[in-house]
Design a protein around this motif. Sequence first.
Motif, PDB file in Angstrom:
ATOM      1  N   MET A 144       0.854  -1.166   0.000  1.00  0.00           N
ATOM      2  CA  MET A 144       0.000   0.000   0.000  1.00  0.00           C
ATOM      3  C   MET A 144       0.902   1.231   0.000  1.00  0.00           C
ATOM      4  SD  MET A 144      -2.510   1.306   3.086  1.00  0.00           S
ATOM      5  CE  MET A 144      -3.319  -0.267   3.168  1.00  0.00           C
ATOM      6  N   THR A 145       0.599   2.161  -0.906  1.00  0.00           N
ATOM      7  CA  THR A 145       1.370   3.399  -0.964  1.00  0.00           C
ATOM      8  C   THR A 145       0.483   4.571  -0.599  1.00  0.00           C
ATOM      9  OG1 THR A 145       2.813   2.488  -2.675  1.00  0.00           O
ATOM     10  CG2 THR A 145       2.775   4.874  -2.447  1.00  0.00           C
ATOM     11  N   LEU A 146       0.968   5.381   0.331  1.00  0.00           N
ATOM     12  CA  LEU A 146       0.234   6.568   0.764  1.00  0.00           C
ATOM     13  C   LEU A 146       0.897   7.802   0.183  1.00  0.00           C
ATOM     14  CD1 LEU A 146      -0.137   5.724   4.573  1.00  0.00           C
ATOM     15  CD2 LEU A 146      -1.738   5.196   2.741  1.00  0.00           C
ATOM     16  N   HIS A 147       0.084   8.710  -0.318  1.00  0.00           N
ATOM     17  CA  HIS A 147       0.548  10.008  -0.803  1.00  0.00           C
ATOM     18  C   HIS A 147      -0.028  11.042   0.161  1.00  0.00           C
ATOM     19  CE1 HIS A 147       1.821   8.530  -4.856  1.00  0.00           C
ATOM     20  NE2 HIS A 147       1.047   7.538  -4.465  1.00  0.00           N
ATOM     21  N   VAL A 148       0.834  11.778   0.839  1.00  0.00           N
ATOM     22  CA  VAL A 148       0.389  12.654   1.920  1.00  0.00           C
ATOM     23  C   VAL A 148       0.927  14.066   1.688  1.00  0.00           C
ATOM     24  CG1 VAL A 148       0.229  12.890   4.425  1.00  0.00           C
ATOM     25  CG2 VAL A 148       0.644  10.645   3.423  1.00  0.00           C
ATOM     26  N   SER A 149       0.041  15.047   1.916  1.00  0.00           N
ATOM     27  CA  SER A 149       0.444  16.443   1.767  1.00  0.00           C
ATOM     28  C   SER A 149      -0.017  17.247   2.975  1.00  0.00           C
ATOM     29  CB  SER A 149      -0.183  17.067   0.510  1.00  0.00           C
ATOM     30  OG  SER A 149       0.217  16.383  -0.651  1.00  0.00           O
ATOM     31  N   ALA A 181      -4.824  -6.432   9.806  1.00  0.00           N
ATOM     32  CA  ALA A 181      -5.888  -5.450   9.600  1.00  0.00           C
ATOM     33  C   ALA A 181      -6.114  -4.713  10.913  1.00  0.00           C
ATOM     34  CB  ALA A 181      -7.162  -6.152   9.158  1.00  0.00           C
ATOM     35  N   GLY A 182      -6.701  -3.542  10.799  1.00  0.00           N
ATOM     36  CA  GLY A 182      -7.003  -2.823  12.027  1.00  0.00           C
ATOM     37  C   GLY A 182      -7.094  -1.337  11.799  1.00  0.00           C
ATOM     38  N   ARG A 183      -7.277  -0.658  12.916  1.00  0.00           N
ATOM     39  CA  ARG A 183      -7.424   0.797  12.922  1.00  0.00           C
ATOM     40  C   ARG A 183      -6.163   1.368  13.558  1.00  0.00           C
ATOM     41  NH1 ARG A 183      -9.479   4.662  16.522  1.00  0.00           N
ATOM     42  NH2 ARG A 183     -10.774   6.270  15.557  1.00  0.00           N
ATOM     43  N   PHE A 184      -5.406   2.110  12.808  1.00  0.00           N
ATOM     44  CA  PHE A 184      -4.127   2.643  13.265  1.00  0.00           C
ATOM     45  C   PHE A 184      -4.228   4.162  13.374  1.00  0.00           C
ATOM     46  CE2 PHE A 184      -3.361  -1.335  11.134  1.00  0.00           C
ATOM     47  CZ  PHE A 184      -2.444  -1.987  11.948  1.00  0.00           C
ATOM     48  N   VAL A 185      -3.962   4.667  14.547  1.00  0.00           N
ATOM     49  CA  VAL A 185      -4.039   6.111  14.769  1.00  0.00           C
ATOM     50  C   VAL A 185      -2.653   6.717  14.568  1.00  0.00           C
ATOM     51  CG1 VAL A 185      -4.562   7.931  16.422  1.00  0.00           C
ATOM     52  CG2 VAL A 185      -5.965   5.854  16.362  1.00  0.00           C
ATOM     53  N   ALA A 186      -2.579   7.657  13.657  1.00  0.00           N
ATOM     54  CA  ALA A 186      -1.335   8.392  13.404  1.00  0.00           C
ATOM     55  C   ALA A 186      -1.445   9.756  14.068  1.00  0.00           C
ATOM     56  CB  ALA A 186      -1.112   8.556  11.902  1.00  0.00           C
ATOM     57  N   ILE A 187      -0.322  10.318  14.421  1.00  0.00           N
ATOM     58  CA  ILE A 187      -0.308  11.636  15.050  1.00  0.00           C
ATOM     59  C   ILE A 187       0.593  12.584  14.256  1.00  0.00           C
ATOM     60  CG2 ILE A 187      -0.715  10.707  17.358  1.00  0.00           C
ATOM     61  CD1 ILE A 187       2.322  11.248  17.902  1.00  0.00           C
ATOM     62  N   CYS A 188       0.385  13.860  14.522  1.00  0.00           N
ATOM     63  CA  CYS A 188       1.333  14.866  14.061  1.00  0.00           C
ATOM     64  C   CYS A 188       2.403  14.991  15.150  1.00  0.00           C
ATOM     65  CB  CYS A 188       0.631  16.204  13.860  1.00  0.00           C
ATOM     66  SG  CYS A 188       1.766  17.561  13.508  1.00  0.00           S
ATOM     67  N   LYS A 220      -4.901  14.038  15.129  1.00  0.00           N
ATOM     68  CA  LYS A 220      -4.778  12.598  14.922  1.00  0.00           C
ATOM     69  C   LYS A 220      -5.426  12.222  13.596  1.00  0.00           C
ATOM     70  CE  LYS A 220      -4.609  11.412  19.808  1.00  0.00           C
ATOM     71  NZ  LYS A 220      -4.204  12.749  20.181  1.00  0.00           N
ATOM     72  N   MET A 221      -4.881  11.210  12.969  1.00  0.00           N
ATOM     73  CA  MET A 221      -5.399  10.703  11.712  1.00  0.00           C
ATOM     74  C   MET A 221      -5.538   9.194  11.844  1.00  0.00           C
ATOM     75  SD  MET A 221      -2.561  13.067  10.111  1.00  0.00           S
ATOM     76  CE  MET A 221      -1.945  13.119  11.782  1.00  0.00           C
ATOM     77  N   VAL A 222      -6.547   8.637  11.186  1.00  0.00           N
ATOM     78  CA  VAL A 222      -6.792   7.204  11.295  1.00  0.00           C
ATOM     79  C   VAL A 222      -6.561   6.544   9.945  1.00  0.00           C
ATOM     80  CG1 VAL A 222      -8.523   5.443  11.772  1.00  0.00           C
ATOM     81  CG2 VAL A 222      -8.454   7.524  13.153  1.00  0.00           C
ATOM     82  N   ILE A 223      -5.797   5.467   9.990  1.00  0.00           N
ATOM     83  CA  ILE A 223      -5.582   4.635   8.805  1.00  0.00           C
ATOM     84  C   ILE A 223      -6.288   3.311   9.071  1.00  0.00           C
ATOM     85  CG2 ILE A 223      -3.870   3.498   7.357  1.00  0.00           C
ATOM     86  CD1 ILE A 223      -1.845   5.618   8.499  1.00  0.00           C
ATOM     87  N   ASN A 224      -7.299   3.021   8.255  1.00  0.00           N
ATOM     88  CA  ASN A 224      -8.015   1.759   8.396  1.00  0.00           C
ATOM     89  C   ASN A 224      -7.446   0.755   7.411  1.00  0.00           C
ATOM     90  OD1 ASN A 224     -10.043   2.197  10.434  1.00  0.00           O
ATOM     91  ND2 ASN A 224     -10.980   3.636   9.012  1.00  0.00           N
ATOM     92  N   VAL A 225      -6.925  -0.332   7.939  1.00  0.00           N
ATOM     93  CA  VAL A 225      -6.388  -1.404   7.103  1.00  0.00           C
ATOM     94  C   VAL A 225      -7.394  -2.540   7.115  1.00  0.00           C
ATOM     95  CG1 VAL A 225      -4.508  -3.055   6.806  1.00  0.00           C
ATOM     96  CG2 VAL A 225      -4.025  -0.737   7.646  1.00  0.00           C
ATOM     97  N   GLU A 226      -7.881  -2.893   5.932  1.00  0.00           N
ATOM     98  CA  GLU A 226      -8.904  -3.954   5.844  1.00  0.00           C
ATOM     99  C   GLU A 226      -8.323  -5.230   5.270  1.00  0.00           C
ATOM    100  OE1 GLU A 226     -11.891  -2.114   3.442  1.00  0.00           O
ATOM    101  OE2 GLU A 226     -12.654  -0.939   5.124  1.00  0.00           O
TER     102      GLU A 226
END
Length: 65
Positions: free
Chosen positions: A1-6, A40-47, A59-65
């Motif tokens: 999985m590739t994330l593009h973040v700005s 799989a799961g719910r991963f909370v990312a922070i600044c 906080k940002m949430v990345i849901n992995v299914e």
Amino acid sequence: MTLHVSALDRDHGFYQKDLKIDLDLTPDHESVVTITPQTAGRFVAICDNFCGSGHGNMKMVINVE
Ligand SMILES: [Cu+2]
């Protein structure tokens, strides 16, 4: 999985330990990170770069299914 973040407004961090994400984001630049989640799961990312008054709740949430 590739994330593009700005970042849209100012410098921010984007950190999620379990997914091994640790980016420094700046406006007008797209950061790209490839991750390989093992579960799989719910991963909370922070600044993790101080960015102003709302920093502590950023906080940002990345849901992995
Ligand atoms: Cu911040």
